[in-house]
Design a protein around this motif. Structure first.
Motif, PDB file in Angstrom:
ATOM      1  N   THR A  39       0.836  -1.205   0.000  1.00 38.68           N
ATOM      2  CA  THR A  39       0.000   0.000   0.000  1.00 38.68           C
ATOM      3  C   THR A  39       0.870   1.254   0.000  1.00 38.68           C
ATOM      4  N   GLU A  40       1.893   1.242   0.832  1.00 37.21           N
ATOM      5  CA  GLU A  40       2.797   2.394   0.889  1.00 37.21           C
ATOM      6  C   GLU A  40       3.507   2.595  -0.446  1.00 37.21           C
ATOM      7  N   TRP A  41       3.985   1.502  -1.030  1.00 35.04           N
ATOM      8  CA  TRP A  41       4.682   1.595  -2.329  1.00 35.04           C
ATOM      9  C   TRP A  41       3.730   2.098  -3.409  1.00 35.04           C
ATOM     10  N   ALA A  42       2.501   1.566  -3.458  1.00 27.26           N
ATOM     11  CA  ALA A  42       1.533   1.978  -4.480  1.00 27.26           C
ATOM     12  C   ALA A  42       1.205   3.460  -4.333  1.00 27.26           C
ATOM     13  N   ASN A  43       1.070   3.934  -3.110  1.00 30.40           N
ATOM     14  CA  ASN A  43       0.794   5.362  -2.901  1.00 30.40           C
ATOM     15  C   ASN A  43       1.958   6.236  -3.364  1.00 30.40           C
ATOM     16  N   ARG A  44       3.187   5.790  -3.076  1.00 31.25           N
ATOM     17  CA  ARG A  44       4.364   6.543  -3.548  1.00 31.25           C
ATOM     18  C   ARG A  44       4.423   6.571  -5.074  1.00 31.25           C
ATOM     19  N   GLU A  45       4.175   5.442  -5.688  1.00 25.39           N
ATOM     20  CA  GLU A  45       4.190   5.380  -7.155  1.00 25.39           C
ATOM     21  C   GLU A  45       3.075   6.230  -7.753  1.00 25.39           C
ATOM     22  N   LEU A  46       1.926   6.211  -7.111  1.00 26.80           N
ATOM     23  CA  LEU A  46       0.798   7.015  -7.589  1.00 26.80           C
ATOM     24  C   LEU A  46       1.136   8.494  -7.510  1.00 26.80           C
ATOM     25  N   ASP A  47       1.772   8.911  -6.411  1.00 24.39           N
ATOM     26  CA  ASP A  47       2.201  10.307  -6.297  1.00 24.39           C
ATOM     27  C   ASP A  47       3.218  10.656  -7.374  1.00 24.39           C
ATOM     28  N   ARG A  48       4.033   9.680  -7.741  1.00 22.51           N
ATOM     29  CA  ARG A  48       5.064   9.912  -8.757  1.00 22.51           C
ATOM     30  C   ARG A  48       4.468   9.935 -10.167  1.00 22.51           C
ATOM     31  N   THR A  49       3.456   9.128 -10.428  1.00 23.49           N
ATOM     32  CA  THR A  49       2.916   9.022 -11.786  1.00 23.49           C
ATOM     33  C   THR A  49       1.776  10.000 -12.073  1.00 23.49           C
ATOM     34  N   LYS A  50       1.100  10.506 -11.048  1.00 29.20           N
ATOM     35  CA  LYS A  50      -0.017  11.438 -11.282  1.00 29.20           C
ATOM     36  C   LYS A  50       0.401  12.657 -12.112  1.00 29.20           C
ATOM     37  N   PRO A  51       1.536  13.297 -11.814  1.00 31.54           N
ATOM     38  CA  PRO A  51       1.920  14.442 -12.644  1.00 31.54           C
ATOM     39  C   PRO A  51       2.159  14.061 -14.107  1.00 31.54           C
ATOM     40  N   LYS A  90      -3.736   7.167 -22.294  1.00 31.13           N
ATOM     41  CA  LYS A  90      -4.493   6.016 -21.800  1.00 31.13           C
ATOM     42  C   LYS A  90      -3.613   5.074 -20.991  1.00 31.13           C
ATOM     43  N   GLY A  91      -2.363   4.905 -21.430  1.00 28.50           N
ATOM     44  CA  GLY A  91      -1.445   4.055 -20.671  1.00 28.50           C
ATOM     45  C   GLY A  91      -1.175   4.612 -19.282  1.00 28.50           C
ATOM     46  N   ALA A  92      -0.967   5.916 -19.194  1.00 30.07           N
ATOM     47  CA  ALA A  92      -0.730   6.548 -17.890  1.00 30.07           C
ATOM     48  C   ALA A  92      -1.971   6.436 -17.003  1.00 30.07           C
ATOM     49  N   GLU A  93      -3.164   6.596 -17.589  1.00 35.15           N
ATOM     50  CA  GLU A  93      -4.398   6.462 -16.811  1.00 35.15           C
ATOM     51  C   GLU A  93      -4.586   5.026 -16.337  1.00 35.15           C
ATOM     52  N   MET A  94      -4.216   4.062 -17.174  1.00 32.22           N
ATOM     53  CA  MET A  94      -4.322   2.659 -16.772  1.00 32.22           C
ATOM     54  C   MET A  94      -3.360   2.344 -15.619  1.00 32.22           C
ATOM     55  N   ILE A  95      -2.164   2.911 -15.674  1.00 28.51           N
ATOM     56  CA  ILE A  95      -1.204   2.712 -14.586  1.00 28.51           C
ATOM     57  C   ILE A  95      -1.775   3.268 -13.283  1.00 28.51           C
TER      58      ILE A  95
END
Length: 174
Positions: free
Chosen positions: A27-39, A84-89
């Motif tokens: 969960t912690e890793w997914a949240n960090r990755e999400l913060d990194r990929t959202k921009p 679309k790829g970024a949204e899927m990630i």
């Protein structure tokens, strides 16, 4: 926790993968990755819109109604795939921890579910055996009772079957 039978002599990062099999770390890793990929998702969305808008507005004399749009689609299909790829990630990163937690809960509950199912099946089997036994007992009892009856004098004591009924019908002309 799930264990892997994995040997990693080259040090390709198997330790971090092993740690991801714990829900809090995942969960912690997914949240960090999400913060990194959202921009980057927002960047790809803006890039797609800008390219689509800019390229569709390039008109050349003699163009038909949708010529600029067709020419733009050759380029914008790639920006659309990036978006679309970024949204899927992003969707996958949001869903991964919950899906893994559900999987672990299911795996913990599975032995108890299987045991309960086996008990229900054994109960059905016992009930079927009892019903069959009761039915057979009734059949044997009624057959024995019929066999022990003393036939009345002067009556036909032979057991009649289907063939006898057929012969009776033929004799009566039915």
């Amino acid at each position: 926790m799930t264990e892997l039978n994995h040997h990693d002599p080259a040090g390709t990062g198997a330790e971090i993968f092993r740690r991801m099999l714990a829900v809090p770390f995942l969960t912690e890793w997914a949240n960090r990755e999400l913060d990194r990929t959202k921009p980057s998702t927002g960047f790809y969305r803006g890039l797609d819109l800008y390219f689509r808008s800019a390229l569709r507005s390039e008109h050349v004399s003699g163009d038909n109604r949708f010529s600029a749009r067709r020419r733009a689609n050759r380029v914008t299909k790639h920006t659309r795939m990036l978006r679309k790829g970024a949204e899927m990630i992003d969707k996958a990163l949001e869903a991964l921890p919950e899906a893994f937690a559900d999987h672990e809960a299911h795996m913990r509950a599975l032995p108890a579910q299987r045991e309960a199912k086996a008990q229900r099946k054994a109960g059905r089997r016992d009930a079927l055996t009892a019903a069959t036994s009761k039915s057979l007992h009734k059949s044997v009892t009624s057959t024995n009772a019929a066999a022990t009856e003393i036939p009345a004098a002067g009556r036909d004591t032979a057991v009649r079957g289907v063939t006898d009924l057929w012969n009776d019908q033929k004799r009566k002309g039915a």
